[in-house]
Motif scaffolding. Sequence first.
Motif, PDB file in Angstrom:
ATOM      1  N   GLY A 144       0.719  -1.238  -0.158  1.00  0.00           N
ATOM      2  CA  GLY A 144       0.105  -0.136  -0.031  1.00  0.00           C
ATOM      3  C   GLY A 144       0.940   1.140   0.023  1.00  0.00           C
ATOM      4  N   GLY A 145       1.953   1.218   0.852  1.00  0.00           N
ATOM      5  CA  GLY A 145       2.803   2.564   0.934  1.00  0.00           C
ATOM      6  C   GLY A 145       3.536   2.765  -0.411  1.00  0.00           C
ATOM      7  N   GLU A 146       4.128   1.703  -0.912  1.00  0.00           N
ATOM      8  CA  GLU A 146       4.763   1.668  -2.247  1.00  0.00           C
ATOM      9  C   GLU A 146       3.957   2.187  -3.463  1.00  0.00           C
ATOM     10  OE1 GLU A 146       8.108  -1.604  -1.968  1.00  0.00           O
ATOM     11  OE2 GLU A 146       6.344  -2.299  -2.375  1.00  0.00           O
ATOM     12  N   ALA A 147       2.442   1.734  -3.288  1.00  0.00           N
ATOM     13  CA  ALA A 147       1.498   2.137  -4.257  1.00  0.00           C
ATOM     14  C   ALA A 147       1.271   3.598  -4.407  1.00  0.00           C
ATOM     15  CB  ALA A 147       0.351   1.434  -4.265  1.00  0.00           C
ATOM     16  N   GLN A 148       1.352   4.249  -3.034  1.00  0.00           N
ATOM     17  CA  GLN A 148       0.995   5.603  -2.742  1.00  0.00           C
ATOM     18  C   GLN A 148       2.321   6.539  -3.294  1.00  0.00           C
ATOM     19  OE1 GLN A 148      -0.884   7.864  -3.120  1.00  0.00           O
ATOM     20  NE2 GLN A 148      -2.223   7.798  -1.565  1.00  0.00           N
ATOM     21  N   LEU A 149       3.399   5.770  -2.987  1.00  0.00           N
ATOM     22  CA  LEU A 149       4.546   6.489  -3.079  1.00  0.00           C
ATOM     23  C   LEU A 149       4.834   6.525  -4.722  1.00  0.00           C
ATOM     24  CD1 LEU A 149       7.563   7.368  -2.387  1.00  0.00           C
ATOM     25  CD2 LEU A 149       8.362   4.975  -2.711  1.00  0.00           C
ATOM     26  N   LEU A 150       4.430   5.466  -5.373  1.00  0.00           N
ATOM     27  CA  LEU A 150       4.477   5.518  -6.915  1.00  0.00           C
ATOM     28  C   LEU A 150       3.555   6.583  -7.274  1.00  0.00           C
ATOM     29  CD1 LEU A 150       4.830   4.598  -9.798  1.00  0.00           C
ATOM     30  CD2 LEU A 150       3.534   2.707  -9.386  1.00  0.00           C
ATOM     31  N   ASN A 151       2.302   6.503  -6.864  1.00  0.00           N
ATOM     32  CA  ASN A 151       1.176   7.566  -7.439  1.00  0.00           C
ATOM     33  C   ASN A 151       1.741   8.719  -7.075  1.00  0.00           C
ATOM     34  OD1 ASN A 151      -1.446   8.258  -7.933  1.00  0.00           O
ATOM     35  ND2 ASN A 151      -2.157   8.362  -6.026  1.00  0.00           N
ATOM     36  N   LEU A 152       2.603   9.133  -6.008  1.00  0.00           N
ATOM     37  CA  LEU A 152       3.072  10.505  -5.815  1.00  0.00           C
ATOM     38  C   LEU A 152       4.187  10.993  -6.639  1.00  0.00           C
ATOM     39  CD1 LEU A 152       2.818  10.771  -2.209  1.00  0.00           C
ATOM     40  CD2 LEU A 152       1.687  12.297  -3.631  1.00  0.00           C
ATOM     41  N   LEU A 153       5.054  10.079  -6.980  1.00  0.00           N
ATOM     42  CA  LEU A 153       6.320  10.354  -7.888  1.00  0.00           C
ATOM     43  C   LEU A 153       5.498  10.543  -9.195  1.00  0.00           C
ATOM     44  CD1 LEU A 153       8.485   7.093  -7.107  1.00  0.00           C
ATOM     45  CD2 LEU A 153       9.100   9.676  -7.030  1.00  0.00           C
ATOM     46  N   ARG A 154       4.630   9.760  -9.530  1.00  0.00           N
ATOM     47  CA  ARG A 154       4.054   9.903 -11.113  1.00  0.00           C
ATOM     48  C   ARG A 154       3.515  11.365 -11.097  1.00  0.00           C
ATOM     49  NH1 ARG A 154      -0.555   5.520 -12.291  1.00  0.00           N
ATOM     50  NH2 ARG A 154      -1.293   6.587 -10.701  1.00  0.00           N
ATOM     51  N   VAL A 155       3.055  11.978 -10.205  1.00  0.00           N
ATOM     52  CA  VAL A 155       2.448  13.271 -10.171  1.00  0.00           C
ATOM     53  C   VAL A 155       3.714  14.545 -10.071  1.00  0.00           C
ATOM     54  CG1 VAL A 155       1.152  15.291  -8.844  1.00  0.00           C
ATOM     55  CG2 VAL A 155       0.407  12.793  -9.283  1.00  0.00           C
ATOM     56  N   VAL A 156       4.398  14.086  -9.140  1.00  0.00           N
ATOM     57  CA  VAL A 156       5.575  14.811  -8.821  1.00  0.00           C
ATOM     58  C   VAL A 156       6.661  15.202  -9.669  1.00  0.00           C
ATOM     59  CG1 VAL A 156       7.576  15.417  -7.183  1.00  0.00           C
ATOM     60  CG2 VAL A 156       5.119  14.755  -6.186  1.00  0.00           C
ATOM     61  N   GLN A 157       7.147  14.156 -10.560  1.00  0.00           N
ATOM     62  CA  GLN A 157       7.799  14.393 -11.674  1.00  0.00           C
ATOM     63  C   GLN A 157       7.469  15.537 -12.662  1.00  0.00           C
ATOM     64  OE1 GLN A 157       8.200  10.664 -14.068  1.00  0.00           O
ATOM     65  NE2 GLN A 157       5.911  10.542 -14.056  1.00  0.00           N
ATOM     66  N   LEU A 158       6.045  15.483 -12.698  1.00  0.00           N
ATOM     67  CA  LEU A 158       5.433  16.504 -13.517  1.00  0.00           C
ATOM     68  C   LEU A 158       5.847  17.937 -13.146  1.00  0.00           C
ATOM     69  CD1 LEU A 158       2.359  14.422 -14.430  1.00  0.00           C
ATOM     70  CD2 LEU A 158       4.466  14.638 -15.861  1.00  0.00           C
ATOM     71  N   ALA A 159       6.255  18.150 -12.236  1.00  0.00           N
ATOM     72  CA  ALA A 159       6.526  19.369 -11.664  1.00  0.00           C
ATOM     73  C   ALA A 159       5.235  20.428 -11.308  1.00  0.00           C
ATOM     74  CB  ALA A 159       7.658  20.260 -12.095  1.00  0.00           C
TER      75      ALA A 159
END
Lengths: 269, 224
Positions: B139-154
Amino acid sequence: MNAPYLAISWPSLLLAASLVLINGAVSLALRLGLEKKLAIAALRTVVQLLLIGMILEWVFAIDRWYVVLAILALMTLIAGRAAAGRGSIRYRGMGLDAIVSVSASSWLVTALGLFAVIRIDPWYRPQYAIPILGMILGNTLTGVSLGLERITEELSARRAQVETLLSLGATRWEAFRLPAQQAVRAGMMPVINAMTVVGLVSLPGMMTGQVLAGQAPGQAIRYQIVIMFLIAAASGLGTVAAVLLVYRRVFSRAHCFLFWRLEERGKTG
Amino acid sequence: MLSATNLERRDAQSGTVLLHPTSLHLRAGEHGVVMGPSGAGKSVLMRSLALLDAPDGGELRFLGEPVGGHEVPAYRARVAYVAQRPALFAGTVEDNLRLPYTLLQHRRRRFAPDVIVALLEAADRPASFLGKAARDLSGGEAQLLNLLRVVQLAPAILLLDEPTSALDALATAMVEALLRRWADGNAGETATLWVTHDPSQARRVGNRFFRMQGARLEELGGVP
């Protein structure tokens, strides 16, 4: 190749009909409890076919374009209604979308087949128009209903994915693309399967009929090939149309996913 | 940066008020925290700000410009909504991270592995994380991925709708670290609005505090 056509007499028909007693005996012996259903189904077969036979004889006899057109319209309406009947999820206007996509695609492709390929004369010749539209409708209805069922289920099940894409800056079309691909694929599968095995596993009824009626197999096969492609085109077109109509219903111009328009069947809301 | 004036939402079918006229102005460097009981309308507010649900009244401005119509995808890429439960797609972590670059909105950008690796470092994850299958993530890794996916787009603003409420303490710390890195990396040109139930998290991540109750938003004077 000109053996006389063998007509079926009433006693022969009765003999064939009595074969259903075999099923009845099986049901009784194995206590399947299907006797009543069997009897009703058998009766329906006879009554429905006799009825359509009478109607067709009447239509062929009076040979008027408006009568043919009325019959075609009625067939289309029934097919369209049946197409919206599947699936566990529905939305307001689904019935209309089903009728529009079934009728637009079937009529367009049937017109192409009748006027450009087979070139019937007069343009409404019922011996051609009614059975050919019928075959096309029957298959398009399957494609449309599978497509509608799949797209509504995909959109409901993948709501989180759709909204995630929107949140990442996807347009409504980009968010819709993946479910749409699945739905169109599902809708086209039956006709692709049918084209794959035709002649190997299944001998289509129309071709069989033509051969039985004394037509040379070569011609019968040409007809069948034409019909197969008409069916494929109409069914593909109908599926795509249905999926696009759903797109218009569940996405707003401001790229919002109006998921609440998709409701579980039977729930009033 | 983000300015909502009398934003309003009603249920499309029943007409029930989901959000009373709400005004909220978020400036750069501000990190708002929204607290309140379940069903108070916190998610409604966040989804309205992201324009995932169209407001029934009021006005929304981003960097001074009103938003609506065909600019909505561009707006959502800058003001990104992050849901409580991450939605992942088939494939690996990297496939999921590359997904946004297939969208029209980001067609001029390229996937940047070094940015991701730096962000992963902040969350204490090895680079091999990228090769993991999305369906095998915790669950934690999935949310991490979710956030990375957004944050990389600045994005400029993150609307975080209880991003850690389903996570344990360790995963929560990981997510907070990642978001801190994003905010620091953009030198104060960012803002967040964060829905949480956890007062200690509110104190860690917020510098403005709101309370949502009965579909109304009120700003609190100080730390809750």
